[in-house]
Design an enzyme around this catalytic site. Structure first.
Site, PDB file in Angstrom:
ATOM      1  CG  ASP A   1      39.274  41.660 -85.303  1.00 50.22           C
ATOM      2  OD1 ASP A   1      39.542  42.826 -85.656  1.00 50.22           O
ATOM      3  OD2 ASP A   1      38.172  41.330 -84.822  1.00 50.22           O
TER       4      ASP A   1
ATOM      5  CB  THR B   1      40.060  57.922 -80.642  1.00 57.76           C
ATOM      6  OG1 THR B   1      40.703  57.997 -81.909  1.00 57.76           O
ATOM      7  CG2 THR B   1      39.786  59.314 -80.104  1.00 57.76           C
TER       8      THR B   1
ATOM      9  CG  HIS C   1      35.654  71.619 -99.137  1.00 60.99           C
ATOM     10  ND1 HIS C   1      35.837  72.369-100.266  1.00 60.99           N
ATOM     11  CD2 HIS C   1      36.861  71.121 -98.807  1.00 60.99           C
ATOM     12  CE1 HIS C   1      37.110  72.327-100.618  1.00 60.99           C
ATOM     13  NE2 HIS C   1      37.758  71.570 -99.746  1.00 60.99           N
TER      14      HIS C   1
ATOM     15  N   GLY D   1      30.109  63.594 -90.632  1.00 63.86           N
ATOM     16  CA  GLY D   1      29.651  62.286 -90.167  1.00 63.86           C
ATOM     17  C   GLY D   1      30.856  61.392 -90.028  1.00 63.86           C
TER      18      GLY D   1
ATOM     19  CB  CYS E   1      36.631  59.858 -86.257  1.00 67.46           C
ATOM     20  SG  CYS E   1      37.570  58.345 -86.522  1.00 67.46           S
TER      21      CYS E   1
ATOM     22  NE  ARG F   1      32.808  52.678 -88.417  1.00 65.53           N
ATOM     23  CZ  ARG F   1      34.009  52.298 -87.954  1.00 65.53           C
ATOM     24  NH1 ARG F   1      34.121  51.879 -86.705  1.00 65.53           N
ATOM     25  NH2 ARG F   1      35.074  52.343 -88.724  1.00 65.53           N
TER      26      ARG F   1
HETATM   27  N1  NAD Z   1      38.417  54.776 -88.763  1.00 61.96           N
HETATM   28  C1  NAD Z   1      39.161  55.869 -88.742  1.00 61.96           C
HETATM   29  O1  NAD Z   1      39.244  56.624 -89.719  1.00 61.96           O
HETATM   30  C2  NAD Z   1      39.952  56.213 -87.506  1.00 61.96           C
HETATM   31  C3  NAD Z   1      40.958  57.185 -87.572  1.00 61.96           C
HETATM   32  C4  NAD Z   1      41.699  57.481 -86.428  1.00 61.96           C
HETATM   33  C5  NAD Z   1      41.397  56.835 -85.239  1.00 61.96           C
HETATM   34  N2  NAD Z   1      40.403  55.915 -85.190  1.00 61.96           N
HETATM   35  C6  NAD Z   1      40.151  55.215 -83.920  1.00 61.96           C
HETATM   36  O2  NAD Z   1      40.736  53.920 -83.996  1.00 61.96           O
HETATM   37  C7  NAD Z   1      39.951  52.978 -83.254  1.00 61.96           C
HETATM   38  C8  NAD Z   1      39.538  51.820 -84.156  1.00 61.96           C
HETATM   39  O3  NAD Z   1      38.703  52.342 -85.177  1.00 61.96           O
HETATM   40  P1  NAD Z   1      38.325  51.491 -86.480  1.00 61.96           P
HETATM   41  O4  NAD Z   1      37.592  52.417 -87.391  1.00 61.96           O
HETATM   42  O5  NAD Z   1      39.519  50.768 -86.948  1.00 61.96           O
HETATM   43  O6  NAD Z   1      37.295  50.431 -85.820  1.00 61.96           O
HETATM   44  P2  NAD Z   1      36.766  49.056 -86.471  1.00 61.96           P
HETATM   45  O7  NAD Z   1      35.449  48.843 -85.844  1.00 61.96           O
HETATM   46  O8  NAD Z   1      36.886  49.105 -87.951  1.00 61.96           O
HETATM   47  O9  NAD Z   1      37.810  47.967 -85.956  1.00 61.96           O
HETATM   48  C9  NAD Z   1      37.923  47.559 -84.634  1.00 61.96           C
HETATM   49  C10 NAD Z   1      38.251  46.078 -84.640  1.00 61.96           C
HETATM   50  O10 NAD Z   1      38.624  45.681 -83.307  1.00 61.96           O
HETATM   51  C11 NAD Z   1      38.169  44.352 -83.110  1.00 61.96           C
HETATM   52  N3  NAD Z   1      38.170  44.060 -81.672  1.00 61.96           N
HETATM   53  C12 NAD Z   1      37.338  44.519 -80.722  1.00 61.96           C
HETATM   54  N4  NAD Z   1      37.685  44.019 -79.519  1.00 61.96           N
HETATM   55  C13 NAD Z   1      38.775  43.240 -79.715  1.00 61.96           C
HETATM   56  C14 NAD Z   1      39.608  42.452 -78.870  1.00 61.96           C
HETATM   57  N5  NAD Z   1      39.405  42.384 -77.556  1.00 61.96           N
HETATM   58  N6  NAD Z   1      40.618  41.777 -79.416  1.00 61.96           N
HETATM   59  C15 NAD Z   1      40.860  41.849 -80.753  1.00 61.96           C
HETATM   60  N7  NAD Z   1      40.116  42.573 -81.599  1.00 61.96           N
HETATM   61  C16 NAD Z   1      39.092  43.255 -81.087  1.00 61.96           C
HETATM   62  C17 NAD Z   1      36.803  44.343 -83.775  1.00 61.96           C
HETATM   63  O11 NAD Z   1      36.368  43.042 -84.057  1.00 61.96           O
HETATM   64  C18 NAD Z   1      37.093  45.167 -85.046  1.00 61.96           C
HETATM   65  O12 NAD Z   1      37.492  44.353 -86.120  1.00 61.96           O
HETATM   66  C19 NAD Z   1      38.784  53.783 -82.681  1.00 61.96           C
HETATM   67  O13 NAD Z   1      39.116  54.194 -81.389  1.00 61.96           O
HETATM   68  C20 NAD Z   1      38.703  54.974 -83.609  1.00 61.96           C
HETATM   69  O14 NAD Z   1      38.142  56.093 -82.977  1.00 61.96           O
HETATM   70  C21 NAD Z   1      39.687  55.574 -86.299  1.00 61.96           C
END
Ligand code: NAD
Length: 438
Positions: A30, A122, A254, A260, A263, A331
């Site tokens: 990260d 995504t 539901h 919200g 995603c 979020r």
């Molecule tokens: N949260 C969910 O429920 C969920 C479900 C399905 C898909 N997604 C998708 O997955 C992706 C990630 O979502 P999330 O909720 O895990 O986000 P998040 O913000 O929790 O995590 C993203 C992480 O990526 C790190 N990061 C950013 N740029 C980086 C780089 N260049 N090198 C290394 N690390 C880097 C950030 O510091 C952060 O810790 C998004 O595209 C989201 O739409 C999320």
């Protein structure tokens, strides 16, 4: 398999630890050094049931590690996943792909030998093409196959979802990646989780189409709920009645305060923008987005109406802040807009959430936080249930009644039977049912 996971957030950390649990060697990296430092100390930066234990087990077994050293982890990997954030871009609502592209550039600099680069974030259709172009431009000698593998896990049930998915979607244009991806998911594949192979662009669209469809389904039942309130029907019965039809299904029916989370809001908007750019607008989703945006503030007005038209100077107790239970994710939580509407109306807002209060402090204005539902109920003019945490399902209503100033409950998640609440002397305002005013 040696795997590097770029991004150790909700998706990267859960996916990384589950892959390690399958027996792969996983390094989660990260760019947030503080996050990696915490993970190295065994501290989990997010709340997700079961995650802490699974991380500890796999670290102990030597299959999972954390690092900021991108160079050596990428060079040693067969597969590199990109699981960084793709938030809405400020100003226009398109997905902000700067983190994905930055990750692609870093990966390109360090790959050695044939490596499969997998976008788990995504991302809009065509992002895989651009990731591939960036890698070739940054390192013309890189031997890579760029794959799309969208993630469908739900926060709050993320580990279970990852390990028992309805399907695994893999989009690829380079057939060399097929065997590698099958190997990565072998334990699930052996358990009969269907692997759906498609072309890369199709896979990218599947993720957006899935989220847009679910958001539309929620919005549909929310509008039916409004109609129920006007005509004296019960939305929970309507949902049950239509959900028993297998063509419709009972999930995501539901009624509530509007969707919200991290995603649906950003992904529906991004799909709308992509479709407009391709001159093929998705009007159903444009309307879904507009209805949902209006709904959150309307929920604030619903609370104000339940307080006889004004909340000025009144104490409103909010139960639940996160966008759903079992996560600390704030979020785009509906609570943010609902609370703003109440603050605008002059209310004194007191709130309690089992896990979300730390994150809430960063995104919600001047409110008071309490340490349990009873503390914030003291002297309240209304109790508002915003998130359906289990601990709110069995409140001691007799005790609550003795604490509040005015016995009013606004239940935006329909978690109580009407009779249960009214028998304790409360006025009860739910979603898609007739109000019960004392
Ligand atoms: N949260 C969910 O429920 C969920 C479900 C399905 C898909 N997604 C998708 O997955 C992706 C990630 O979502 P999330 O909720 O895990 O986000 P998040 O913000 O929790 O995590 C993203 C992480 O990526 C790190 N990061 C950013 N740029 C980086 C780089 N260049 N090198 C290394 N690390 C880097 C950030 O510091 C952060 O810790 C998004 O595209 C989201 O739409 C999320």
């Amino acid at each position: 398999m040696h795997i590097t996971m770029f991004g150790s957030g909700y998706v990267g950390l859960v996916s990384g630890v589950c892959f390690a649990d399958f027996g792969h060697d996983v390094i989660c990296v990260d760019k947030d050094a503080g996050k990696i430092e915490a993970l190295l100390k065994g501290e989990i930066p997010i709340f997700e049931p079961g995650l802490e234990q699974l991380v500890a087990d796999n670290v102990r077994a030597g299959r999972l590690s954390f690092s900021t050293d991108v160079m050596s982890s990428v060079a040693a990997s067969d597969v590199v996943f990109i699981a960084v954030g793709t938030p809405s871009r400020r100003g226009d609502g398109h997905a902000d792909l700067s983190y994905v592209y930055a990750a692609a550039r870093e990966i390109a600099q360090h790959v050695k030998g044939f490596t499969v680069i997998v976008t788990k974030s995504t991302v809009p259709v065509g992002t895989g093409d651009e990731v591939e172009r960036i890698i070739r431009e940054t390192n013309p000698n890189a031997d890579v196959a760029v794959v799309s593998n969208p993630e469908f896990l739900r926060e709050g049930a993320a580990i279970e979802d990852f390990k028992r998915p309805d399907r695994i979607v893999i989009g690829l244009n380079d057939d060399r990646a097929r065997g590698v991806m099958t190997e990565v998911y072998r334990p699930l594949y052996l358990n009969q989780a269907p692997l759906l192979f498609t072309a890369r662009r199709t896979s990218e669209l599947i993720k957006y189409a899935a989220n847009a469809f679910l958001a539309m389904k929620i919005t549909f039942i929310n509008e039916i709920a409004d109609l129920c309130e006007q005509i004296g029907a019960d939305v929970q019965k309507v949902a049950k009645g239509i959900g028993m039809d297998k063509r419709i299904g009972d999930k995501f029916l539901h009624a509530g305060p509007g969707y919200g989370g991290s995603c649906f809001p950003k992904d529906t908007l991004a799909l709308v923008k992509t479709a407009q750019d391709h001159d093929s607008p998705v009007r159903l989703i444009e309307t879904t987005v507009a209805i949902n945006d209006n709904r959150k503030r309307a929920m604030g007005r619903k609370v104000i109406a339940a307080c006889d038209g004004s909340v000025r100077g009144k104490k409103i107790a909010i139960l639940g802040l996160t966008f759903k239970p079992n996560t600390d994710d704030m979020r785009d939580a509906p609570s943010i807009t609902i609370i703003q509407a109440l603050l605008d109306g002059g209310a004194n807002v007191h709130a309690y959430d089992p896990e979300g209060m730390e994150m809430a402090k960063e995104v919600i204005g001047p409110i008071t936080y309490g340490s349990d539902p009873y503390e914030i109920a003291e002297g309240a003019d209304a109790i508002v249930i915003v998130t359906e945490w289990d601990e709110f399902r069995a409140l001691d209503l007799k005790r609550m009644k003795s604490l509040v100033k005015t016995p009013t409950i606004v239940d935006l998640r329909n978690i109580y039977p009407v009779a249960e609440v009214t028998k304790h002397g409360f006025s009860y305002f739910a979603i898609g049912k007739q109000n019960e005013k004392k």
